[in-house]
Design a protein around this motif. Structure first.
Motif, mmCIF file in Angstrom:
data_model
loop_
_atom_site.group_PDB
_atom_site.id
_atom_site.type_symbol
_atom_site.label_atom_id
_atom_site.label_comp_id
_atom_site.label_asym_id
_atom_site.label_seq_id
_atom_site.Cartn_x
_atom_site.Cartn_y
_atom_site.Cartn_z
ATOM 1 N N LYS A 11 1.923 7.074 -6.523
ATOM 2 C CA LYS A 11 0.980 7.634 -6.948
ATOM 3 C C LYS A 11 1.587 8.994 -6.581
ATOM 4 O O LYS A 11 1.214 9.694 -7.601
ATOM 5 C CB LYS A 11 -0.680 7.461 -6.135
ATOM 6 C CG LYS A 11 -1.242 6.504 -7.016
ATOM 7 C CD LYS A 11 -2.294 6.417 -5.946
ATOM 8 C CE LYS A 11 -3.291 5.363 -6.087
ATOM 9 N NZ LYS A 11 -3.755 4.998 -5.718
ATOM 10 N N ASP A 46 1.073 3.946 -2.963
ATOM 11 C CA ASP A 46 0.308 5.216 -2.982
ATOM 12 C C ASP A 46 2.091 6.201 -2.939
ATOM 13 O O ASP A 46 1.851 7.748 -3.266
ATOM 14 C CB ASP A 46 0.535 5.697 -0.719
ATOM 15 C CG ASP A 46 -1.586 4.713 -0.815
ATOM 16 O OD1 ASP A 46 -0.981 4.607 0.411
ATOM 17 O OD2 ASP A 46 -1.589 4.808 -1.802
ATOM 18 N N ASP A 103 0.583 -1.559 -0.048
ATOM 19 C CA ASP A 103 0.144 0.105 -0.250
ATOM 20 C C ASP A 103 0.793 1.857 -0.475
ATOM 21 O O ASP A 103 0.954 2.059 -0.795
ATOM 22 C CB ASP A 103 -0.946 -0.412 1.381
ATOM 23 C CG ASP A 103 -2.306 -0.684 1.087
ATOM 24 O OD1 ASP A 103 -2.864 -1.721 2.063
ATOM 25 O OD2 ASP A 103 -3.053 -0.681 -0.274
ATOM 26 N N GLY A 160 0.077 12.847 -2.610
ATOM 27 C CA GLY A 160 -0.749 11.250 -2.346
ATOM 28 C C GLY A 160 -0.569 11.060 -1.043
ATOM 29 O O GLY A 160 -0.953 9.247 -1.195
ATOM 30 N N ASP A 186 1.365 9.894 1.504
ATOM 31 C CA ASP A 186 2.915 9.118 1.727
ATOM 32 C C ASP A 186 3.781 9.426 2.937
ATOM 33 O O ASP A 186 4.364 8.987 3.368
ATOM 34 C CB ASP A 186 3.636 8.391 0.908
ATOM 35 C CG ASP A 186 4.476 9.567 0.046
ATOM 36 O OD1 ASP A 186 4.088 11.534 0.313
ATOM 37 O OD2 ASP A 186 5.664 9.591 0.331
#
Lengths: 171, 373
Positions: B229, B226, B222, B259, B261
């Motif tokens: 992206k 992220d 995940d 994003g 992150d």
């Protein structure tokens, strides 16, 4: 100051240098090529710059990686399509074209589902395959490899662009 | 242990063609002498818990030897063959030996084709092949059939030590499953190799992606997603601000959030995307711009806004402009002499820097033309 084409060294500094050269080169081409008037078509210009960024990234890495090959192929075919179809639409059209081409060669990916593919891929892997270009048909191991390389190059590209923005941001 | 003795004696009673003169002890002594003289066998199993690199040295797959039923059945098998006939009854007794947890499907027949992945089958066929072709010297010592308790003990210990897993000699015999990391099955070995490679790659990715303290593979994926992206969004936003040209042609992103992150919540490093590209803008340009804007505003507000956007400027109320210009945080890069100092984020390199989002403010009244921060 011609950009030295150093052979496959992934040293981050040399990568940055090469990216900078190539990106500036592409930007210059971009500005010379078409009449980028200071018009209201901001989207098109920004899209071209974005394409230039990706193209420079892919060009620097060369054909060593699947994602770079995929990007270069996409860009070349996009150009072909623009020439043939005289597209004045927004960039979404290009996306559709590219995506339709890609679909012919790749399997369908499920959209935002958390179950496991028939191939045994989890939903996350599928999402990752959508994000990273060119990894549609790779196994999990190669996928992670390509993702690592892609992330590294993307981060370097972002850094280069940010430095350029800083450099030119004096008003 | 006792079970093995009893079952073997069952076998003894079942099979009539055994040489009655040879006692159990003799048989096992011969077996053990054969075992101990063949260094390769135990070495293989001891040294190789991983993928079978020693496969080439032996005709069968001997990766795993702490399996009692394997040993027993293999011995039975081979003396079944040296007895010279396909005795069906020992095989049925062998089946009775089959332990409850068995992943090992002890096949009933001699004629079972090698289509199965089972390690014991591999052993069997290996033994069969070796014995029928009479290639392996290890088995020449094995004479008539029979097994003794003492011998089985020793076999047990050798197999346990040969297993290399560090199990005690008194390991219960119910343990048929392969120990973790010591599967003999070629498919599971390949599977393990594959998993290891994937783990390696994940570790390499962990170094690249910030906030990589997640140990779970799913959450790590995940994070990776992220982050990719986020980076792509950054490229897009930076490309909007990087429009080359003589004039400052930038577009300030509108409240973009990265994003997610950063680990500090939303708001990635978007704020940099501002500033014009002119390195030599002076007041003349500004005056011209202002006049142009005024002219456009008379006709149509929208076109005025677009014109400004094309130049990388925005309209905002004067109060806000002053507030921003007195803000203390400055954009990074000493080269930047931006007068506003901006609401741009403080830097850091890369995505771990704190968040800032850039706003374009428009107001109908009390506007001032300012460079977008």
């Amino acid at each position: 100051m011609s950009p030295p084409q150093q052979p496959s060294s992934t040293n981050p500094n040399s990568l940055k240098i090469r990216l900078t050269h190539r990106f500036l080169h592409n930007l210059n081409n971009l500005n010379k090529k078409r009449s980028n008037l200071d018009n209201t078509q901001i989207h098109r210009r920004s899209h071209r710059v974005k394409l230039a960024a990706y193209a420079s990234m892919a060009r620097v890495v060369g054909s060593r990686r699947a994602w770079s090959r995929a990007i270069l192929w996409k860009i070349r075919n996009r150009k072909v399509f623009t020439r043939n179809k005289r597209v004045d639409h927004k960039t979404t059209h290009h996306h559709h074209l590219a995506r339709s081409i890609k679909r012919r060669t790749t399997n369908h990916s499920n959209h935002k589902r958390e179950y496991v593919d028939p191939n045994g891929n989890s939903g996350q892997e599928v999402k990752l395959r959508k994000l990273v270009p060119g990894v549609e048909t790779m196994d999990a191991c190669g996928l992670l490899d390509e993702t690592a390389d892609y992330i590294k190059c993307l981060a370097t590209q972002v850094e280069v662009m940010r430095n350029l923005v800083d450099l030119y941001s004096t008003i | 242990m006792q079970e093995s003795q009893m079952s073997l004696q069952d076998l003894q009673t079942n099979t009539n063609s055994f040489d009655p003169t040879v006692t159990h002890d003799d048989f096992l002594d011969q077996m053990l002498s054969g075992l101990q003289t063949t260094v390769s066998w135990s070495d293989v199993s001891a040294g190789d818990g991983e993928g079978g690199q020693n496969k080439s040295t032996l005709p069968w797959d001997v990766d795993h030897f702490d399996d009692q039923s394997t040993m027993i059945s293999s011995k039975l098998r081979q003396h079944q063959i040296t007895a010279g006939n396909g005795i069906r009854t020992p095989s049925s007794a062998v089946k009775s030996l089959q332990l409850p947890t068995g992943e090992s499907a002890l096949f009933p027949n001699d004629n079972t084709p090698i289509g199965d992945n089972n390690s014991i089958q591999n052993l069997f066929h290996g033994f069969t092949g070796s014995l029928t072709s009479n290639q392996t010297p290890q088995f020449r010592n094995f004479g008539s059939p029979g097994a003794a308790a003492a011998g089985m003990n020793q076999v047990q210990t050798t197999s346990v030590t040969a297993g290399g897993g560090g199990g005690a000699p008194s390991q219960p015999r119910q343990r048929v499953r392969a120990r973790r990391g010591q599967a003999t099955d070629p498919h599971s070995i390949a599977e393990r190799l594959r998993r290891e490679r994937i783990a390696e790659r994940m570790k390499a990715l962990q170094e690249l992606v910030p906030n990589a303290n997640k140990t779970d593979k799913a959450s790590m994926l995940d994070e990776i997603i992220d982050y990719v992206k986020f980076l792509q969004l950054q490229v897009k936003v930076l490309s909007m601000s990087r429009l080359g040209g003589a004039t400052a042609g930038t577009v300030a992103p509108i409240g973009a959030e990265g994003g997610g992150d950063c680990g500090q919540g939303s708001g990635g490093r978007v704020g940099r995307s501002s500033n014009g590209t002119t390195s030599s803008s002076n007041n003349d340009t500004m005056t011209v711009t202002e006049n142009q804007v005024v002219k456009l505003m008379e006709e149509d507000m929208g076109s005025a806004m677009q014109y400004l956007q094309g130049k990388g400027l925005c309209l905002m109320p004067i109060s806000l402009a002053t507030a921003i210009s007195t803000a203390t945080c400055h954009p990074s890069g000493s080269r930047n002499n931006h007068p506003l100092g901006g609401a741009c984020g403080g830097e850091g390199g890369g995505p771990s820097s704190p968040n800032m989002s850039v706003l374009t403010v428009q107001s109908a009244n009390g506007v001032s033309v300012k460079d977008s921060p």
